[in-house]
Design an enzyme around this catalytic site. Sequence first.
Site, PDB file in Angstrom:
ATOM      1  N   TYR A 194      30.578  -1.119 -33.550  1.00  0.00           N
ATOM      2  CA  TYR A 194      31.464  -1.390 -32.428  1.00  0.00           C
ATOM      3  C   TYR A 194      32.873  -1.760 -32.880  1.00  0.00           C
ATOM      4  O   TYR A 194      33.772  -1.906 -32.054  1.00  0.00           O
ATOM      5  CB  TYR A 194      30.884  -2.501 -31.550  1.00  0.00           C
ATOM      6  N   LYS A 216      17.474  -3.626 -39.159  1.00  0.00           N
ATOM      7  CA  LYS A 216      16.940  -2.381 -39.702  1.00  0.00           C
ATOM      8  C   LYS A 216      17.235  -2.342 -41.205  1.00  0.00           C
ATOM      9  O   LYS A 216      17.677  -1.350 -41.766  1.00  0.00           O
ATOM     10  CB  LYS A 216      17.573  -1.187 -38.971  1.00  0.00           C
ATOM     11  N   ASP A 242      12.859  -1.384 -34.810  1.00  0.00           N
ATOM     12  CA  ASP A 242      12.040  -0.449 -34.039  1.00  0.00           C
ATOM     13  C   ASP A 242      10.709  -1.076 -33.622  1.00  0.00           C
ATOM     14  O   ASP A 242      10.286  -0.934 -32.473  1.00  0.00           O
ATOM     15  CB  ASP A 242      11.824   0.863 -34.803  1.00  0.00           C
ATOM     16  N   ASP A 263      22.411  -4.375 -28.366  1.00  0.00           N
ATOM     17  CA  ASP A 263      22.710  -3.549 -27.206  1.00  0.00           C
ATOM     18  C   ASP A 263      21.432  -2.899 -26.675  1.00  0.00           C
ATOM     19  O   ASP A 263      21.117  -2.963 -25.478  1.00  0.00           O
ATOM     20  CB  ASP A 263      23.725  -2.479 -27.601  1.00  0.00           C
TER      21      ASP A 263
END
Length: 455
Positions: A150, A220, A320, A344
Site C-alpha cells: 500500500y 505469509k 492462508d 485487508d
Amino acid sequence: MSGSKITISNGVLNVPDDPIIPFVEGDGTGRDIWRASVRVFDAAVAKCYGGKRKIHWHEVLAGEKAFNATKEWMPAQTLTDFRQYLVGIKGPLTTPIGGGIRSLNVALRQELDLYTCLRPVRYFRGVPTPVKKPQDVDMVIFRENTEDIYAGIEWAEGTPEAKKVVDWLQTEMKVKKIRFPGTSGVGIKVISREGTERLVRAAIKYAIQFKRKSVTMVHKGNIMKFTEGAFRDWGYGLATREFRSQVVTERESWILGNVEKNPKLTPEENAKMIDPGYDMMTPKQQAELVAEVNTGLALVPTHGNGQWKSKILIKDSIADITLQQVLTRPKEFEVIATPNLNGDYLSDALAAQVGGIGIAPGGNINYETGHAIFEATHGTAPKYADLDKVNPGSVILSGCMMLRYMGWVEAADAIEAGIEKSIDQKRVTYDFARMMENPTEVKCSGFADAIISNL
C-alpha cells in the site's frame, strides 16, 4: 468556533467536555449515513451525560464535495484540521479515476501516519449471517496501515521506469526469477522493523487493557521470508523484550507445559516434544532448538508452575490457513496483528461472518501522536445515494470506537445496546430485512430513529 480542542500529553488524551470533532460526511450514500449517524451520537451523549458533555461537529471537505467546492480532492485545510483537532470521523469517499491520488483513504493514513487500522469484529444478536455460530467471532484486528504494497511503489508494464527497475534487478542484483521481464509491471513490498514493532506494541497494549487472552501475528512468512517472515520475528522480539512479565509465546508454553507434566525431562527430550523432526535435524539445528528450550526453562521462576496460563499468549499463524481457521475455530483468535494486505483480506472476510461490511467499523490511529480518524469500511454505493436506504451501521459503530477512544465509554455502550435491541426487534434496513423472517424494514434514517428510541 465554539468548543475546545482535544490534546495529548505523555501519551494520554485530554478530552474536554466540549470537544471539536472534524467530520467528512462522505460521498454517495455517505450523505444519508452521516445525517442518521450524527443524530445517534448526539442523542447518546446527551442521554448518558445529562447535557454536561456535547460534541461540536466541524465539517471538513474531502472527496467529491471537496472537488466540487475547491477543485481539490483533499484540500490542505482538511489535513490541517485533522492534525489540529486530533480525533475525527469520516464517511466513505470516492477514489478519483484517471490518476492523481490513488486513494483518498490511503492518503489520509499516510499523511497523518495513522499506522494502525483497528477493526473490531463482533456479532450482534439477530443479525443474519452465513455461518452457524457467528457469536463465536469476537476479534480485534490490528492491521498495519502505512507500509506493505500500500506504500504505492510500483511501475506500469511497458514504461521506461519499469524497464529500468527490471534491468537493475537482472544485471545488478542477478535476479533470474522474473518470468516475463519485458511485459511485467513491478511493485515493491516494504515492511520495516519500526513499523512492525509499533503495531505489535499497540496490539499487546490493547490485549492487556481489555484483558484479552492472545495476540496472533498473521503473516505469509513461509514465502516472503524477509518481509512477512521478519514481521513475525520482530513481533516476537518486541513482545518478549518489552512485555516479558505479561506474555508467553506459544512455544514457551509448550516447553513449560512439558516440564510441568514431567519434571525429569532433559532439554533434549523437551526439544523432541516441541519439534518432532528433531532427529532429522543437523547438529547445529538441534543445538539451536535445545538452546531455545533452555531459554524457555529459564522462565520457570516467573512463568512456571502454571503461571504462564494467566499470561497473554503470543503466537503466529500463516495467512492462508488463518482465513480457514477463523471459520472453523474462531474462538482461538482474539487480537490479531498483521501486515497491511493480509489485514485487508482478513477484516472483510471476518465482517461477512457477522453480517457484512455494512456494519463493520474501523479506526485509523497513531497511538503516539493521538491522531485518529474513524471511518466507514464500505464504499460509496452511488446507486443508492440520497435514497435514505442503506445501513448506517458502519459509521455508527465507528463512532462508538471514537467515543471509546475519547474515554466516553458510557455513550458507546448505550449506542451498541441500542443497535442490538433494534436488530432484535427486526427494525432493520433492507440489507438485513431481505434475510430475515417478518422484519420491519426501515430507511436509513428510520434505523437511527430505532436506535435512539432504544438507547
